[in-house]
Write a protein that holds these residues in place. Structure first.
Motif, PDB file in Angstrom:
ATOM      1  N   MET A   1       0.847  -1.201   0.000  1.00  0.00           N
ATOM      2  CA  MET A   1       0.000   0.000   0.000  1.00  0.00           C
ATOM      3  C   MET A   1       0.879   1.246   0.000  1.00  0.00           C
ATOM      4  O   MET A   1       1.862   1.311   0.728  1.00  0.00           O
ATOM      5  CB  MET A   1      -0.914   0.010   1.220  1.00  0.00           C
ATOM      6  N   HIS A   5      -2.790   5.359  -2.313  1.00  0.00           N
ATOM      7  CA  HIS A   5      -3.972   4.510  -2.164  1.00  0.00           C
ATOM      8  C   HIS A   5      -4.847   4.929  -0.987  1.00  0.00           C
ATOM      9  O   HIS A   5      -6.003   4.483  -0.879  1.00  0.00           O
ATOM     10  CB  HIS A   5      -3.563   3.050  -1.972  1.00  0.00           C
ATOM     11  N   ILE A   9      -8.882   4.026   0.173  1.00  0.00           N
ATOM     12  CA  ILE A   9      -9.147   3.215   1.365  1.00  0.00           C
ATOM     13  C   ILE A   9     -10.056   3.961   2.330  1.00  0.00           C
ATOM     14  O   ILE A   9     -11.024   3.403   2.871  1.00  0.00           O
ATOM     15  CB  ILE A   9      -7.816   2.835   2.048  1.00  0.00           C
ATOM     16  N   THR A  45     -13.994   1.337  -6.020  1.00  0.00           N
ATOM     17  CA  THR A  45     -13.207   0.209  -6.517  1.00  0.00           C
ATOM     18  C   THR A  45     -12.807   0.409  -7.972  1.00  0.00           C
ATOM     19  O   THR A  45     -11.656   0.173  -8.361  1.00  0.00           O
ATOM     20  CB  THR A  45     -14.009  -1.100  -6.383  1.00  0.00           C
ATOM     21  N   PRO A  55      -4.351  -4.755  -8.424  1.00  0.00           N
ATOM     22  CA  PRO A  55      -3.825  -5.028  -7.074  1.00  0.00           C
ATOM     23  C   PRO A  55      -4.210  -3.946  -6.062  1.00  0.00           C
ATOM     24  O   PRO A  55      -4.569  -4.255  -4.918  1.00  0.00           O
ATOM     25  CB  PRO A  55      -2.315  -5.071  -7.303  1.00  0.00           C
ATOM     26  N   ALA A  56      -4.155  -2.683  -6.479  1.00  0.00           N
ATOM     27  CA  ALA A  56      -4.532  -1.591  -5.573  1.00  0.00           C
ATOM     28  C   ALA A  56      -6.022  -1.653  -5.262  1.00  0.00           C
ATOM     29  O   ALA A  56      -6.439  -1.422  -4.115  1.00  0.00           O
ATOM     30  CB  ALA A  56      -4.186  -0.247  -6.204  1.00  0.00           C
ATOM     31  N   ARG A  58      -7.882  -4.281  -5.147  1.00  0.00           N
ATOM     32  CA  ARG A  58      -8.124  -5.389  -4.213  1.00  0.00           C
ATOM     33  C   ARG A  58      -7.772  -4.982  -2.781  1.00  0.00           C
ATOM     34  O   ARG A  58      -8.443  -5.393  -1.830  1.00  0.00           O
ATOM     35  CB  ARG A  58      -7.321  -6.622  -4.625  1.00  0.00           C
ATOM     36  N   LYS A  59      -6.722  -4.193  -2.617  1.00  0.00           N
ATOM     37  CA  LYS A  59      -6.355  -3.714  -1.284  1.00  0.00           C
ATOM     38  C   LYS A  59      -7.464  -2.856  -0.694  1.00  0.00           C
ATOM     39  O   LYS A  59      -7.770  -2.931   0.497  1.00  0.00           O
ATOM     40  CB  LYS A  59      -5.048  -2.931  -1.347  1.00  0.00           C
ATOM     41  N   ILE A  62     -10.281  -5.162   0.437  1.00  0.00           N
ATOM     42  CA  ILE A  62      -9.977  -5.809   1.707  1.00  0.00           C
ATOM     43  C   ILE A  62     -10.163  -4.836   2.866  1.00  0.00           C
ATOM     44  O   ILE A  62     -10.682  -5.191   3.932  1.00  0.00           O
ATOM     45  CB  ILE A  62      -8.534  -6.362   1.710  1.00  0.00           C
ATOM     46  N   ALA A  63      -9.758  -3.576   2.664  1.00  0.00           N
ATOM     47  CA  ALA A  63      -9.947  -2.554   3.701  1.00  0.00           C
ATOM     48  C   ALA A  63     -11.428  -2.360   3.988  1.00  0.00           C
ATOM     49  O   ALA A  63     -11.843  -2.231   5.151  1.00  0.00           O
ATOM     50  CB  ALA A  63      -9.308  -1.238   3.262  1.00  0.00           C
TER      51      ALA A  63
END
Length: 209
Positions: A1, A5, A9, A45, A55-56, A58-59, A62-63
């Motif tokens: 991260m 990003h 988030i 998203t 990838p970012a 997906r982070k 998850i957050a």
């Protein structure tokens, strides 16, 4: 991260928290106010996916999932008129729906990212939103899944009523799901405008950096 990003988030976390609060307040007969804030999660998203890649995105998902789990844990400790604000079925349905739908959105967007600018966000959001609605309402309220939490009486959701008050007779939870789904589809179209604006602004900022 990376620090870049962080806005995504924080935006996702804010949407999840707001939606968990607003879902307690009715809007008309078939919806809650949370139905209008939650779909913005797909916008966040998709913007992250377009600007920073899958990838970012997906982070950020998850957050949002972790934030949702925390909200559910807090909700189970708050007792309302009819019991805990968040039951096991609602918590399970919410978490499973969010994670599945959002990760599916990321995957579909990534597959379609080379097409017309509107294609990836529109298709990924429409599919993700549909899956989200189907999973949440089925897990949370379907009588067929009452074994998940036998002590939780959701018989009220199975009351047979005309679909949205005008269609064929279906369980109440189906009308709630359809109303929620229609809002998500409408907002998926409307969200194309801020998506285009935010992505263009982000591109300009990155070129100037």
């Amino acid at each position: 991260m990376t620090r870049a990003h962080l806005p995504g988030i924080l935006a996702m976390a804010a949407i999840v928290v707001a939606s968990n609060i607003l879902v307690q307040f009715l809007f008309g007969q078939w919806l809650t106010w949370g139905a209008f804030t939650y779909p913005l999660a797909f916008l966040v998203t998709d913007v992250m996916n377009r600007v920073y890649g899958a990838p970012a995105a997906r982070k950020v998902v998850i957050a949002g999932f972790v934030t949702g789990v925390i909200c559910s844990l807090i909700g189970t400790q708050i007792v309302g008129e009819f019991g805990p604000l968040v039951t096991l079925r609602i918590a399970l349905g919410s978490g499973l729906a969010f994670l599945t739908a959002q990760l599916l959105d990321v995957a579909i967007f990534d597959r379609l990212r080379q097409g017309r600018w509107w294609r990836a966000p529109l298709v990924s959001t429409l599919v993700g939103s549909s899956v989200d609605t189907a999973i949440f309402f089925t897990v949370a309220f379907s009588g067929a899944l009452s074994f998940i939490e036998p002590a939780n009486d959701v018989s009220w959701a199975g009351e047979a009523l005309p679909l949205l008050g005008v269609g064929p007779v279906v369980p109440l939870w189906v009308s709630l799901a359809v109303a929620d789904w229609l809002v998500k589809l409408s907002l998926a179209l409307i969200a194309l405008v801020p998506f285009r604006m935010i992505v263009s602004w982000a591109g300009t900022q990155r070129s100037l950096a």
